[in-house]
Enzyme design. Structure first.
Site, PDB file in Angstrom:
ATOM      1  N   ASP A  23       2.788   3.756   1.270  1.00 40.46           N
ATOM      2  CA  ASP A  23       2.410   3.950   2.253  1.00 40.46           C
ATOM      3  C   ASP A  23       3.495   4.560   3.033  1.00 40.46           C
ATOM      4  OD1 ASP A  23       0.059   4.952   4.324  1.00 40.46           O
ATOM      5  OD2 ASP A  23       0.895   3.320   5.170  1.00 40.46           O
TER       6      ASP A  23
ATOM      7  N   ASP B   2       2.629   4.965   7.273  1.00 34.17           N
ATOM      8  CA  ASP B   2       2.477   4.818   8.933  1.00 34.17           C
ATOM      9  C   ASP B   2       2.002   3.425   8.423  1.00 34.17           C
ATOM     10  OD1 ASP B   2       2.669   6.618  10.337  1.00 34.17           O
ATOM     11  OD2 ASP B   2       1.391   7.803   9.223  1.00 34.17           O
TER      12      ASP B   2
ATOM     13  N   LYS C  70      -7.064   7.702  -2.514  1.00 37.03           N
ATOM     14  CA  LYS C  70      -4.962   7.528  -2.620  1.00 37.03           C
ATOM     15  C   LYS C  70      -5.236   7.118  -4.543  1.00 37.03           C
ATOM     16  CE  LYS C  70      -3.065   6.602   1.113  1.00 37.03           C
ATOM     17  NZ  LYS C  70      -1.862   5.952   1.662  1.00 37.03           N
TER      18      LYS C  70
ATOM     19  N   ASP D 196      -0.835  -0.467   4.895  1.00 37.25           N
ATOM     20  CA  ASP D 196      -1.525  -1.471   5.420  1.00 37.25           C
ATOM     21  C   ASP D 196      -3.492  -1.217   5.602  1.00 37.25           C
ATOM     22  OD1 ASP D 196      -0.733   0.971   6.763  1.00 37.25           O
ATOM     23  OD2 ASP D 196      -1.002  -0.021   8.416  1.00 37.25           O
TER      24      ASP D 196
ATOM     25  N   ASP E 226      -5.640   2.638   1.935  1.00 38.05           N
ATOM     26  CA  ASP E 226      -4.791   1.882   0.770  1.00 38.05           C
ATOM     27  C   ASP E 226      -5.088   0.634  -0.743  1.00 38.05           C
ATOM     28  OD1 ASP E 226      -2.181   2.956   1.274  1.00 38.05           O
ATOM     29  OD2 ASP E 226      -2.471   1.708   3.402  1.00 38.05           O
TER      30      ASP E 226
END
Length: 224
Positions: A10, A12, A152, A175, A179
Site C-alpha cells: 500500500d 498512503d 485490491k 494500513d 488492504d
C-alpha cells in the site's frame, strides 16, 4: 537475499510520513528489493505509475482499490466507472458534495471509482451506494464509491497470475480496510501501528512502528 518474496505494498499510511508525503527512506529498500514489488493503492491510476517511475521500479501497480492495474505492459480493468458516475449524480442531486472543489484533481484521472472527502454526508453516500448496488470503503483518507465485486485482493490474483506467482507467494503491507482483501490472499501480512481496526485484525503482524517506520521494520523482518 536470493529467496525474498514478492511484495504488495500500500502507499498512503504505509510508505508515507505521519504528516503526509512519501517518506524518502523507503525508496532504497523498495528499489533494491530482490523480488518483484507491486504498489497497491486506492489512488487514481497515474499516481502509483508515477511513483514507480520516480523510484524507479518496474511499473507494477494496482490502483483505485482494484479497479485497474498494470503489469507486464498490460492494463487490466475491472471496474465500471459508468455505474459510479450514475450514483454520484444521484448523490449530488440529493445535496451531496464530493468536497474537492471546482478543480477535482482527486478524481480527474480516476477511471473505475469515485473518491469523496471524509467530511461528506456519509449517511447519504451510503444510502445512494446501496440504491445503485455499490459499496463505500473508508480508507482513512477518503470514502471510495466502488463496485462490491472489485478489490485490491481480487486484482492481485490477476496480477500475480501474469507474473507467474500465486497470491500466497506475496508479502503484503497495508494500513486500511481496503488492504484486508490483500491480506486475505497474501502468504503473510503486516500492518503498521497507524492501521485501522479492520487492517489490524486481518494482519498476521501488527508492527510497533507507524507509517513508514512500520514498513521499514517489516522489510527488515522479512529479510532476517
Amino acid at each position: 537475499m536470493t529467496d525474498a518474496p514478492p511484495l504488495v505494498l500500500d502507499i498512503d499510511g504505509t510508505l508515507t510520513r505521519p504528516g503526509g508525503g512519501i517518506d524518502p527512506r523507503v525508496f532504497e529498500p523498495v528499489r533494491e528489493w530482490p523480488a518483484p514489488v507491486v504498489l497497491a493503492t486506492g489512488k487514481a491510476f497515474p499516481y502509483p505509475v508515477a511513483l514507480c517511475t520516480f523510484m524507479p521500479i518496474d511499473e507494477r501497480v494496482i490502483a483505485e482499490n482494484g479497479g485497474i492495474a498494470h503489469v507486464n505492459d498490460e492494463v487490466l480493468v475491472h471496474g465500471d466507472r459508468q455505474r459510479t458516475t450514475a450514483a454520484i449524480e444521484a448523490f449530488r442531486d440529493a445535496g451531496g458534495d464530493l468536497g474537492w472543489g471546482d478543480v477535482d484533481l482527486v478524481n480527474r484521472w480516476r477511471e473505475t471509482e469515485v473518491a469523496i472527502r471524509l467530511d461528506a454526508d456519509e449517511a447519504l453516500l451510503r444510502r445512494v451506494a446501496t440504491e445503485h448496488g455499490l459499496e463505500v470503503v473508508d480508507t482513512g483518507y477518503a470514502f471510495h464509491l466502488k463496485q462490491p465485486e472489485m478489490s485490491k485482493g481480487l486484482m492481485l490474483e490477476r496480477v500475480a497470475e501474469r507474473m507467474g506467482y500465486e497470491p500466497s507467494d506475496f508479502v503484503a503491507i497495508g494500513d486500511s480496510e481496503n488492504d484486508v482483501s490483500t491480506f486475505e490472499r497474501a502468504g503473510r501480512s503486516f500492518a503498521p501501528a497507524n492501521a485501522d481496526e479492520r487492517a489490524r485484525a486481518a494482519a498476521d503482524v501488527v508492527l510497533a512502528g507507524a507509517h513508514a517506520d512500520g514498513t521499514l521494520d517489516a522489510l527488515d523482518r522479512i529479510q532476517s
